[in-house]
Design a protein around this motif. Sequence first.
Motif, PDB file in Angstrom:
ATOM      1  N   SER B  63       0.812  -1.216   0.000  1.00 20.42           N
ATOM      2  CA  SER B  63       0.000   0.000   0.000  1.00 20.42           C
ATOM      3  C   SER B  63       0.849   1.272   0.000  1.00 20.42           C
ATOM      4  O   SER B  63       0.322   2.369  -0.133  1.00 20.42           O
ATOM      5  CB  SER B  63      -0.936   0.014   1.215  1.00 20.42           C
ATOM      6  N   GLY B  64       2.165   1.115   0.153  1.00 18.99           N
ATOM      7  CA  GLY B  64       3.037   2.289   0.150  1.00 18.99           C
ATOM      8  C   GLY B  64       2.928   3.129   1.415  1.00 18.99           C
ATOM      9  O   GLY B  64       3.236   4.311   1.403  1.00 18.99           O
ATOM     10  N   ARG B  65       2.464   2.532   2.504  1.00 23.69           N
ATOM     11  CA  ARG B  65       2.267   3.308   3.734  1.00 23.69           C
ATOM     12  C   ARG B  65       3.097   2.777   4.893  1.00 23.69           C
ATOM     13  O   ARG B  65       2.977   1.612   5.250  1.00 23.69           O
ATOM     14  CB  ARG B  65       0.802   3.262   4.142  1.00 23.69           C
ATOM     15  N   PHE B  68       3.250   5.049  10.768  1.00 23.41           N
ATOM     16  CA  PHE B  68       2.519   6.208  11.287  1.00 23.41           C
ATOM     17  C   PHE B  68       1.566   6.837  10.279  1.00 23.41           C
ATOM     18  O   PHE B  68       0.656   7.588  10.631  1.00 23.41           O
ATOM     19  CB  PHE B  68       3.455   7.223  11.941  1.00 23.41           C
ATOM     20  N   ASP B  69       1.763   6.516   9.022  1.00 21.82           N
ATOM     21  CA  ASP B  69       0.795   6.853   7.998  1.00 21.82           C
ATOM     22  C   ASP B  69      -0.495   6.080   8.283  1.00 21.82           C
ATOM     23  O   ASP B  69      -1.608   6.618   8.288  1.00 21.82           O
ATOM     24  CB  ASP B  69       1.401   6.401   6.657  1.00 21.82           C
ATOM     25  N   ARG B  72      -2.367   7.239  11.369  1.00 22.01           N
ATOM     26  CA  ARG B  72      -3.142   8.442  11.085  1.00 22.01           C
ATOM     27  C   ARG B  72      -4.410   8.093  10.291  1.00 22.01           C
ATOM     28  O   ARG B  72      -5.482   8.644  10.526  1.00 22.01           O
ATOM     29  CB  ARG B  72      -2.234   9.391  10.300  1.00 22.01           C
ATOM     30  N   MET B  73      -4.281   7.169   9.339  1.00 18.46           N
ATOM     31  CA  MET B  73      -5.417   6.815   8.484  1.00 18.46           C
ATOM     32  C   MET B  73      -6.490   6.042   9.245  1.00 18.46           C
ATOM     33  O   MET B  73      -7.670   6.255   9.045  1.00 18.46           O
ATOM     34  CB  MET B  73      -4.961   5.935   7.316  1.00 18.46           C
ATOM     35  N   ARG B  74      -6.053   5.106  10.089  1.00 17.91           N
ATOM     36  CA  ARG B  74      -7.043   4.203  10.681  1.00 17.91           C
ATOM     37  C   ARG B  74      -7.506   4.603  12.063  1.00 17.91           C
ATOM     38  O   ARG B  74      -8.611   4.289  12.464  1.00 17.91           O
ATOM     39  CB  ARG B  74      -6.501   2.757  10.696  1.00 17.91           C
ATOM     40  N   ILE B 204       9.651   1.640   2.688  1.00 10.63           N
ATOM     41  CA  ILE B 204       9.173   2.697   1.773  1.00 10.63           C
ATOM     42  C   ILE B 204      10.374   3.358   1.099  1.00 10.63           C
ATOM     43  O   ILE B 204      10.370   3.613  -0.105  1.00 10.63           O
ATOM     44  CB  ILE B 204       8.377   3.778   2.544  1.00 10.63           C
ATOM     45  N   GLN B 296       5.894  11.548   9.496  1.00 13.04           N
ATOM     46  CA  GLN B 296       4.809  10.861   8.795  1.00 13.04           C
ATOM     47  C   GLN B 296       3.452  11.350   9.285  1.00 13.04           C
ATOM     48  O   GLN B 296       2.544  11.593   8.495  1.00 13.04           O
ATOM     49  CB  GLN B 296       4.932   9.340   8.984  1.00 13.04           C
ATOM     50  N   PHE B 297       3.336  11.520  10.579  1.00 17.50           N
ATOM     51  CA  PHE B 297       2.050  11.956  11.119  1.00 17.50           C
ATOM     52  C   PHE B 297       1.702  13.355  10.620  1.00 17.50           C
ATOM     53  O   PHE B 297       0.562  13.637  10.265  1.00 17.50           O
ATOM     54  CB  PHE B 297       2.089  11.939  12.647  1.00 17.50           C
ATOM     55  N   GLY B 299       2.934  14.856   7.966  1.00 13.72           N
ATOM     56  CA  GLY B 299       2.969  15.000   6.505  1.00 13.72           C
ATOM     57  C   GLY B 299       4.215  15.684   5.976  1.00 13.72           C
ATOM     58  O   GLY B 299       4.268  16.081   4.818  1.00 13.72           O
ATOM     59  N   TRP B 302      10.390  13.299   4.625  1.00 15.70           N
ATOM     60  CA  TRP B 302      11.258  12.517   5.506  1.00 15.70           C
ATOM     61  C   TRP B 302      12.111  11.557   4.687  1.00 15.70           C
ATOM     62  O   TRP B 302      11.818  11.298   3.521  1.00 15.70           O
ATOM     63  CB  TRP B 302      10.449  11.741   6.539  1.00 15.70           C
ATOM     64  N   ASP B 363      -7.342  -5.431   5.117  1.00 12.29           N
ATOM     65  CA  ASP B 363      -8.303  -4.624   4.369  1.00 12.29           C
ATOM     66  C   ASP B 363      -8.014  -4.739   2.863  1.00 12.29           C
ATOM     67  O   ASP B 363      -7.016  -4.215   2.382  1.00 12.29           O
ATOM     68  CB  ASP B 363      -8.163  -3.169   4.828  1.00 12.29           C
ATOM     69  N   TYR B 366      -6.923  -1.731   0.524  1.00 10.99           N
ATOM     70  CA  TYR B 366      -5.529  -1.306   0.455  1.00 10.99           C
ATOM     71  C   TYR B 366      -4.617  -2.421  -0.038  1.00 10.99           C
ATOM     72  O   TYR B 366      -3.619  -2.163  -0.684  1.00 10.99           O
ATOM     73  CB  TYR B 366      -5.043  -0.859   1.840  1.00 10.99           C
TER      74      TYR B 366
END
Lengths: 123, 406
Positions: B63-65, B68-69, B72-74, B204, B296-297, B299, B302, B363, B366
């Motif tokens: 998913s490329g995440r 901490f991405d 934040r998303m979930r 990543i 990451q959180f 944005g 990094w 999921d 993703y």
Amino acid sequence: MSDFPDLMDLAYRILDDQLVDVDGRRCGRADDIEFEGGLGDPPRLYAIISGSGSWHRRFPRRLRGIGARVFGNGVSGADVIRVPWNQIDEIGAVLKLKAKARELGLGQGDYREGVRVAHWPKS
Amino acid sequence: MKKVLGLALGILAAIGGFVDIGELVFNVQAGASFRYSLLWAVVLGVIAIIVFAEMSGRVAAVSGRPVFDVVRMRMGLNVGLVTLAASLLINLITLAAEVGGAALVLQLLLNFKVGTMILLAAIALVLIVYFVPFDGIERIFGYMGCALLIFLVAAIHLKPDWHQVARGLVPSWSGSWLYAYFAVGVIGSAIAPYEVYFYSSGAIEDRWTVKDLNFNRVNVTLGFVLGGILSAALIIVSAEVFAPLHVSPGYLGTTALGAEQAYGAIGLLLALLGMLFAVGGAAVECAFSGAYSLAQFAGWEWGKYRRKRDAPRFTLTWMIFFALAFVIVESGVDPVQLTEYAVIFSAVALPLTYLPVLLIARDPTYMGEHVNGIVGNVLGWTFFVILLGVSLAAIPLMVITHGGAS
């Protein structure tokens, strides 16, 4: 997950996602989503809001005051940037933008510190 | 061939990188107090980190995440912020413990005042991270950390009762709170969360794709199992050397004496060098992990491979982390004490980052076809329940046992 493959859930899929500019530079997150259209009008997706100044509005009510003091209270162009929806190029692992971060007012913090850090050795 | 070599080198670095100050404190004390009977906690902790790291690596590749991405998303902004704050604080305490540990080992090697050694350790680490390219850093610390294998050799040399060792691998309950506290400590130090954040962010940065999924699986399994064997060796050596003497190794230098018992001065030197590079490497990962989490959180840009001017806030963050850690240890807090807090609190916060990774890994939106299978889901949820139990028990046990003192 949406039952329709060509539909996408806004909050599930786009809210909080990473913004990346046309040069591949990470430049903020989709901290909020804005619609246009008043009462009685059909709502239309208008903009992505990026910046910690918008965070306090998503906090529990009691914490909004302190949230605004800590993370900014939403000064447009400073701690909150509006990215027009038509500037989104592609929705994938990240939200890819059509323009450079600086043209949209994004990534200002990294730009500011970057100028300073550029004077350091081997930077 | 190149890939095999890369894997071998990666695994070597993982062995050296697995053991950090958490194991050096908790496993050695667990061995001294309970001999082999907590070996099962190492096994449990190792499987847990394999499950967590495999999912994080897979989520990153597909998913490329990074972690901490995903947090934040979930978890959303609010729970996400709490998770971030907790993780940053724990990262800082851990970093302080590692820097303090490095300083203690340097003091034993060079025999200067400890205050000076803390300064030396902090400056050396910052300079290495600043000037040496990242691959080099990983290798210096990973390979040199392999000197810790002296503990594995010593564990065999000391001829433990293998029958008893095998019995220790089966979970048991001795009925004491202290035993339970050390079980939490041994599990908690095996699953150092900063290692997982660092690993997923690295995936990543190395631009992993679905083609790297096998590599991910082999890498986490072999790396952590071999690291786990080394960490079990610490328990065995301690059980052989310290338990009969009723010594409780509350001082980091005592740990190295286990290797001296088996191999004299050479053993002691190798043990100290291994400890120095293991905690040094852990310090680097820890500081980066904090910077990854925050960037990451929020944005921000990094990356350890980026020029410093291109990811300036990321760079400033890891530097500030080192500076704060320096202040904490220089203020005179005992690194062993810091380690106990770091391990216990990271066990408390672990479910907060584990859950969102599990939710994304299962999921299909993703992950597509690389979503968790039945085995993945059963393991994923089983360990979530176990980690939740460990998390809830950690602080009460710390209070009841006065931090392992009674």
